[in-house]
Design a protein around this motif. Structure first.
Motif, PDB file in Angstrom:
ATOM      1  N   SER A  76       0.908  -1.344   0.027  1.00  0.00           N
ATOM      2  CA  SER A  76       0.038   0.132   0.112  1.00  0.00           C
ATOM      3  C   SER A  76       0.868   1.353   0.035  1.00  0.00           C
ATOM      4  O   SER A  76       0.471   2.375  -0.477  1.00  0.00           O
ATOM      5  N   HIS A  77       1.995   1.245   0.724  1.00  0.00           N
ATOM      6  CA  HIS A  77       2.921   2.340   0.758  1.00  0.00           C
ATOM      7  C   HIS A  77       4.208   1.892   0.838  1.00  0.00           C
ATOM      8  O   HIS A  77       4.440   0.899   1.321  1.00  0.00           O
ATOM      9  N   VAL A  78       5.182   2.818   0.464  1.00  0.00           N
ATOM     10  CA  VAL A  78       6.572   2.737   0.950  1.00  0.00           C
ATOM     11  C   VAL A  78       7.110   3.716   1.914  1.00  0.00           C
ATOM     12  O   VAL A  78       6.993   5.082   1.708  1.00  0.00           O
ATOM     13  N   ALA A  79       7.383   3.296   3.123  1.00  0.00           N
ATOM     14  CA  ALA A  79       7.731   4.190   4.308  1.00  0.00           C
ATOM     15  C   ALA A  79       8.312   3.390   5.453  1.00  0.00           C
ATOM     16  O   ALA A  79       8.234   2.126   5.433  1.00  0.00           O
ATOM     17  N   GLY A 124       4.398  11.647   5.711  1.00  0.00           N
ATOM     18  CA  GLY A 124       4.355  12.254   4.454  1.00  0.00           C
ATOM     19  C   GLY A 124       4.678  11.291   3.204  1.00  0.00           C
ATOM     20  O   GLY A 124       4.186  11.372   2.160  1.00  0.00           O
ATOM     21  N   THR A 125       5.780  10.474   3.552  1.00  0.00           N
ATOM     22  CA  THR A 125       6.305   9.593   2.581  1.00  0.00           C
ATOM     23  C   THR A 125       5.220   8.634   2.265  1.00  0.00           C
ATOM     24  O   THR A 125       5.150   8.068   1.071  1.00  0.00           O
ATOM     25  N   ALA A 126       4.607   8.210   3.229  1.00  0.00           N
ATOM     26  CA  ALA A 126       3.418   7.130   3.179  1.00  0.00           C
ATOM     27  C   ALA A 126       2.468   7.818   2.364  1.00  0.00           C
ATOM     28  O   ALA A 126       1.765   6.966   1.287  1.00  0.00           O
ATOM     29  N   TYR A 127       2.071   8.891   2.562  1.00  0.00           N
ATOM     30  CA  TYR A 127       1.037   9.470   1.571  1.00  0.00           C
ATOM     31  C   TYR A 127       1.314   9.838   0.371  1.00  0.00           C
ATOM     32  O   TYR A 127       0.349   9.492  -0.737  1.00  0.00           O
ATOM     33  N   ALA A 128       2.898  10.269   0.055  1.00  0.00           N
ATOM     34  CA  ALA A 128       3.398  10.481  -1.438  1.00  0.00           C
ATOM     35  C   ALA A 128       3.248   9.120  -2.024  1.00  0.00           C
ATOM     36  O   ALA A 128       3.254   9.055  -3.351  1.00  0.00           O
ATOM     37  N   THR A 129       3.323   7.942  -1.487  1.00  0.00           N
ATOM     38  CA  THR A 129       3.559   6.659  -2.134  1.00  0.00           C
ATOM     39  C   THR A 129       2.251   5.920  -2.129  1.00  0.00           C
ATOM     40  O   THR A 129       2.571   4.532  -2.261  1.00  0.00           O
TER      41      THR A 129
END
Length: 538
Positions: free
Chosen positions: A107-110, A196-201
């Motif tokens: 789901s995300h990269v963080a 922020g990283t999770a939201y962006a990815t």
């Protein structure tokens, strides 16, 4: 003796005392200078030590804060769940459905992972859905609202937990309020940066391609059938609601996995390869046929290990499988093996480009030109593979010219399969004992299957046993094009792991332009002579 006046003695002392104390002053000054130099050098080194120590205190305090108070209990549809943030290298989301297993989503990269634990099913809410099925139509909105509310609550609670944990540990370590507040501020900064990283990815479409583990690997219906995924992937909440609904059904039958409900518009093909005399493979294949309601099985060769007549009895269980069996010869299968299979009921042996329509799909294949049960490789083997592939490509062109285009081609070695690029939408192969999927230069998709026999006796040659691999391919009944596929991986000898991952072709991904529904990559294919070089095999 003349007596010296007291005034003179006092004056003399005033002159001599500085001279007498000069060495002491020099020594004191030297010591003071050396001490100040040492303090200065130490102060130069200390900022790095302080910074590393502060970061360590912040990370440990933040982790402890998340462990103690960093989770949120949220009702999602008819289920009670617990959401938690955990430190992670790759991020993603893990949904634990105890005791059935888990689903993992990219789901995300963080540096943080979202863990969702399904704690229990609320009996009243579940019974209400069972009694009033019409309420399922609004479940997607309810689930979306529950998840949004829970995620917001988790973000606030995590911020409080991280800042509090880092500040408390900083105060315990440094015993200075200013240093403790600095630790809390740094923890908040790191958490906001991670968020922020999770939201962006963030990738909401990851729910379309989950990875199952545990008992859930036997329940592909958790994400719906291939037809539904392809036609409904544009609405993320729908798939999430489908996931929740099916988990509800799992609990409603007291953890008994439901049967996979077949979609009449979808053709399911079980692709197996390189069984290599592993008797356990037949039980696995039979289980997959039943669970997925498979319409046809395709075996891309190396079913045997030496191809001797003594091994032929190993093939008898094929007649008991509840699906037609399409087979091509591998380099470990002899002509005697092929002749024996031709005598078994429900088996369709393909060779020399012959085509056969089975379960609504038209297949054509060619046997491996090499027979190497001793695993040797004779001179000219690669050229013979290219020649066999060229013969198959010629047969495919003849089929299209006759108005009966082939939907799926089959060859054992990928080097032979590459020769049909541009002549057929999909070609299946094996031989390499590892899974792979690629779209070649002229548009043909090459699917290479792993070893469904776990490499046979060679499974124990390496440090770890080879896994048992197979795939379920989903085809649209009208266009006869590949819509999705499930990669199935079971732990090798002595292991008990299972994983199923779903994949979509690029043209079926969200936002992609639908591809034409023709039966071949192009109306005319491509022009190629048998002597032309082929791309290097993987």
């Amino acid at each position: 003796m003349a007596r010296v006046p007291a005034a003179a003695l006092h004056a003399l002392a005033e002159v001599m005392n500085p001279i007498r104390n000069a060495p002491r002053a020099l020594i004191h000054r030297h010591r003071t200078r050396r001490t100040s130099t040492t303090v200065e050098l130490a102060s130069r080194r200390r900022p790095w030590t302080r910074a590393v120590g502060l970061v360590a205190v912040v990370l440990l305090g933040a982790w402890l804060g998340l462990l103690i108070v960093g989770d949120v209990r949220v009702p999602v549809g008819p289920m009670n769940t617990t959401m938690t943030l955990r430190p992670s290298v790759s991020g993603g989301t893990k949904i634990n459905v105890s005791p059935l297993g888990a689903l993992q989503l990219d789901s995300h990269v963080a540096p943080v992972r979202l863990d969702v634990n399904v704690d229990q099913l609320d009996p009243d809410r579940a019974q209400a859905l069972v009694d009033h099925p019409e309420r399922l139509s609004g479940l997607q909105d309810e689930v979306a609202q529950d998840v949004e509310r829970g995620t917001l609550d988790l973000a606030v609670r995590s911020c409080v937990a991280v800042v509090t944990g880092a500040t408390a540990l900083g105060l315990a370590v440094y015993r200075r309020p200013r240093r403790a507040l600095a630790a809390g501020g740094l923890a908040l900064t790191l958490l906001v940066a991670s968020g922020g990283t999770a939201y962006a990815t963030w990738n909401p479409d990851s729910v379309l391609e989950p990875r199952f583990s545990g008992l859930l690997s036997s329940a592909p219906s958790l994400v719906g059938d291939a037809r539904s995924i392809v036609t409904e992937f544009d609405v993320y909440q729908k798939e999430l609601a489908r996931l929740v609904t099916n988990v509800t059904k799992l609990y409603d039958v007291t953890s008994t996995l439901p049967a996979y409900q077949p979609d009449p518009t979808t053709i399911r093909v079980l692709h197996v390869s390189d069984i290599h005399l592993n008797p356990a493979s037949w039980k696995i294949i039979a289980s997959l046929v039943e669970q997925y309601k498979v319409n046809v099985i395709v075996d891309s060769g190396d079913t045997m290990d030496h191809g001797t007549a003594a091994e032929n009895g190993f093939l008898d269980p094929i007649e008991d499988l509840d699906a037609p069996y399409v087979w091509v010869r591998g380099n470990h299968d002899s002509r005697a093996t092929q002749k024996y299979l031709e005598g078994l009921k429900n088996v369709h042996v393909l060779d020399d480009g012959r085509a056969r329509t089975v379960a609504g799909l038209r297949f054509a294949g060619i046997g491996d030109p090499q027979y190497t049960p001793d695993r040797s490789k004779s001179d000219g083997a690669e050229a013979s593979q290219e020649l066999a592939g060229a013969r198959l490509a010629s047969a495919l062109r003849d089929q299209r010219a006759a108005g009966t285009p082939v939907d799926v081609a089959i060859a054992h070695e990928p080097s032979a399969a590459r020769e049909v690029d541009g002549e057929v939408p999909l070609v299946l192969a094996g031989h390499l004992h590892r899974e792979d999927m690629e779209v070649m230069k002229y548009g043909t998709r090459l699917r290479t299957e792993g070893s469904t026999g776990g490499s046979g006796l060679r499974a124990v040659e390496g440090e770890y046993p080879d896994p048992i691999q197979a795939s379920i391919l989903y085809f649209d009944r009208d266009s006869r094009r590949l819509q999705a596929w499930d990669e199935i991986k079971l732990g090798g000898l002595g292991l008990t792991t299972a994983e199923v991952s779903r994949h979509l072709p690029k043209e079926n991904q969200p936002g992609a332009t639908p591809s034409p529904t023709g039966t071949g990559p192009s109306p005319t294919g491509r022009t190629r002579t048998p002597a032309a070089p082929s791309p290097a095999s993987p």
